[in-house]
Design a protein around this motif. Structure first.
Motif, PDB file in Angstrom:
ATOM      1  N   LEU A  88       0.814  -1.213   0.000  1.00 31.25           N
ATOM      2  CA  LEU A  88       0.000   0.000   0.000  1.00 31.25           C
ATOM      3  C   LEU A  88       0.849   1.264   0.000  1.00 31.25           C
ATOM      4  N   THR A  89       2.147   1.130   0.292  1.00 25.20           N
ATOM      5  CA  THR A  89       3.039   2.290   0.195  1.00 25.20           C
ATOM      6  C   THR A  89       3.422   2.551  -1.267  1.00 25.20           C
ATOM      7  N   GLN A  90       3.113   1.586  -2.167  1.00 21.97           N
ATOM      8  CA  GLN A  90       3.408   1.737  -3.588  1.00 21.97           C
ATOM      9  C   GLN A  90       2.198   2.356  -4.302  1.00 21.97           C
ATOM     10  N   PRO A  91       2.438   2.856  -5.513  1.00 24.18           N
ATOM     11  CA  PRO A  91       1.306   3.457  -6.265  1.00 24.18           C
ATOM     12  C   PRO A  91       0.370   2.382  -6.816  1.00 24.18           C
ATOM     13  N   VAL A  92      -0.442   1.825  -5.963  1.00 29.53           N
ATOM     14  CA  VAL A  92      -1.385   0.782  -6.361  1.00 29.53           C
ATOM     15  C   VAL A  92      -2.763   1.130  -5.813  1.00 29.53           C
ATOM     16  N   ARG A  93      -3.767   0.901  -6.621  1.00 29.61           N
ATOM     17  CA  ARG A  93      -5.133   1.171  -6.185  1.00 29.61           C
ATOM     18  C   ARG A  93      -5.561   0.120  -5.174  1.00 29.61           C
ATOM     19  N   ARG A  94      -6.164   0.559  -4.091  1.00 32.51           N
ATOM     20  CA  ARG A  94      -6.608  -0.383  -3.061  1.00 32.51           C
ATOM     21  C   ARG A  94      -7.646  -1.365  -3.611  1.00 32.51           C
ATOM     22  N   ARG A  95      -8.519  -0.878  -4.494  1.00 32.47           N
ATOM     23  CA  ARG A  95      -9.553  -1.753  -5.048  1.00 32.47           C
ATOM     24  C   ARG A  95      -8.915  -2.908  -5.816  1.00 32.47           C
ATOM     25  N   SER A  96      -7.878  -2.607  -6.625  1.00 34.89           N
ATOM     26  CA  SER A  96      -7.210  -3.657  -7.397  1.00 34.89           C
ATOM     27  C   SER A  96      -6.481  -4.624  -6.479  1.00 34.89           C
ATOM     28  N   LEU A  97      -5.844  -4.087  -5.445  1.00 36.49           N
ATOM     29  CA  LEU A  97      -5.127  -4.947  -4.511  1.00 36.49           C
ATOM     30  C   LEU A  97      -6.099  -5.877  -3.789  1.00 36.49           C
ATOM     31  N   PHE A  98      -7.256  -5.364  -3.395  1.00 33.03           N
ATOM     32  CA  PHE A  98      -8.232  -6.216  -2.701  1.00 33.03           C
ATOM     33  C   PHE A  98      -8.712  -7.332  -3.629  1.00 33.03           C
TER      34      PHE A  98
END
Length: 271
Positions: A88-98
């Motif tokens: 989550l410290t990287q430029p990643v969307r939380r929705r995609s990670l979930f």
């Protein structure tokens, strides 16, 4: 397109590969898959027919699959929490990670369950037109419950920080939906026996994914005695085909809603 959006697919793919390898190395998933395969093989040899074997394996679908999925999801969430916080410290969307975390949890469990059921059936060549409907509903019911309880497990893991409390909450939820709910239905049907109960029973059945999966499976067989009160009401009130479709739509709603609530909690969570 923003940098965040461009970075998401590669990060999601990385998360999926990492979680997939982690799950495959997890002995619990392998034990679940091998146990399902061996149990199906033993039951097939003892009963001698696919319909009898699938009826005997009903408890595996309705009790073991939700329990294994719930525990695997909660334990996996807490075990990889630090790794997820790093992502989550990287430029990643939380929705995609979930979505990546959710799929990495439920897909391996669904695959090993389906293979554990299908491989012995194919080996003994008992799959035919007369058994295909029951077999498809059994596999589909188990896979659907994997997706339902995968979403519920992630929701519990996200909302409850303490690992032990998460596990206990998951166990209580499993007990409520697999055992306690039937007791509630029995109490309602007994105390309200003098009133028409078809519609209230249908509403109660929609509130429990395990009851819905049971109805989807049993409506494809002749073992009406195993259906329980709500399943019997569904067959009598809606008929087999319409009842199966209604139960399947209810299961789909149970897959989508917990996943959406868990995703919303994940997006709003202050890690």
């Amino acid at each position: 397109m923003s940098a965040v959006a461009m970075a998401s697919p590669s990060v999601v793919g990385t998360v999926l590969r990492h979680e997939w390898r982690s799950v495959l190395r997890n002995r619990g998933v392998l034990v679940f898959g091998v146990g399902t395969l061996l149990l199906t093989e033993i039951v097939l040899r003892l009963t001698g027919s696919a319909p009898r074997a699938l009826s005997a394996l009903l408890n595996l679908v309705l009790l073991v699959v939700p329990l294994v999925t719930t525990m695997a999801g909660i334990i996996s969430w807490h075990a990889s929490r630090e790794f997820n916080e790093l992502l989550l410290t990287q430029p990643v969307r939380r929705r995609s990670l979930f979505v990546a975390l959710y799929l990495a949890l439920v897909l391996p469990l669904a695959v090993v369950f389906a293979l554990g059921l299908l491989l012995p059936m194919a080996w003994h060549r008992v799959i035919g037109p007369e058994t295909s409907g029951l077999l498809l509903s059994t596999v589909g019911g188990g896979v659907a419950l994997t997706f339902v309880f995968g979403g519920l497990a992630l929701l519990i893991g996200i909302r409850v920080d303490d690992r032990l409390r998460s596990v206990m909450t998951g166990l209580m939820l499993w007990l409520l939906l697999t055992v306690g709910y039937d007791a509630l239905v029995l109490i309602v049907s007994t105390t309200m026996a003098d009133y028409p109960l078809e519609r209230p029973m249908l509403a109660l059945m929609l509130g429990n994914p395990v009851d819905l999966a049971r109805s989807v499976i049993i409506l494809q067989s002749d073992t009406a005695a195993l259906m329980g009160y709500t399943g019997a009401v569904m067959q009598r009130f809606l008929g087999s085909a319409v009842g199966t479709a209604a139960a399947a739509l209810g299961l789909l709603a149970w897959i989508v809603l917990p996943m959406l609530v868990a995703r919303r909690s994940f997006e709003r969570r202050d890690f």
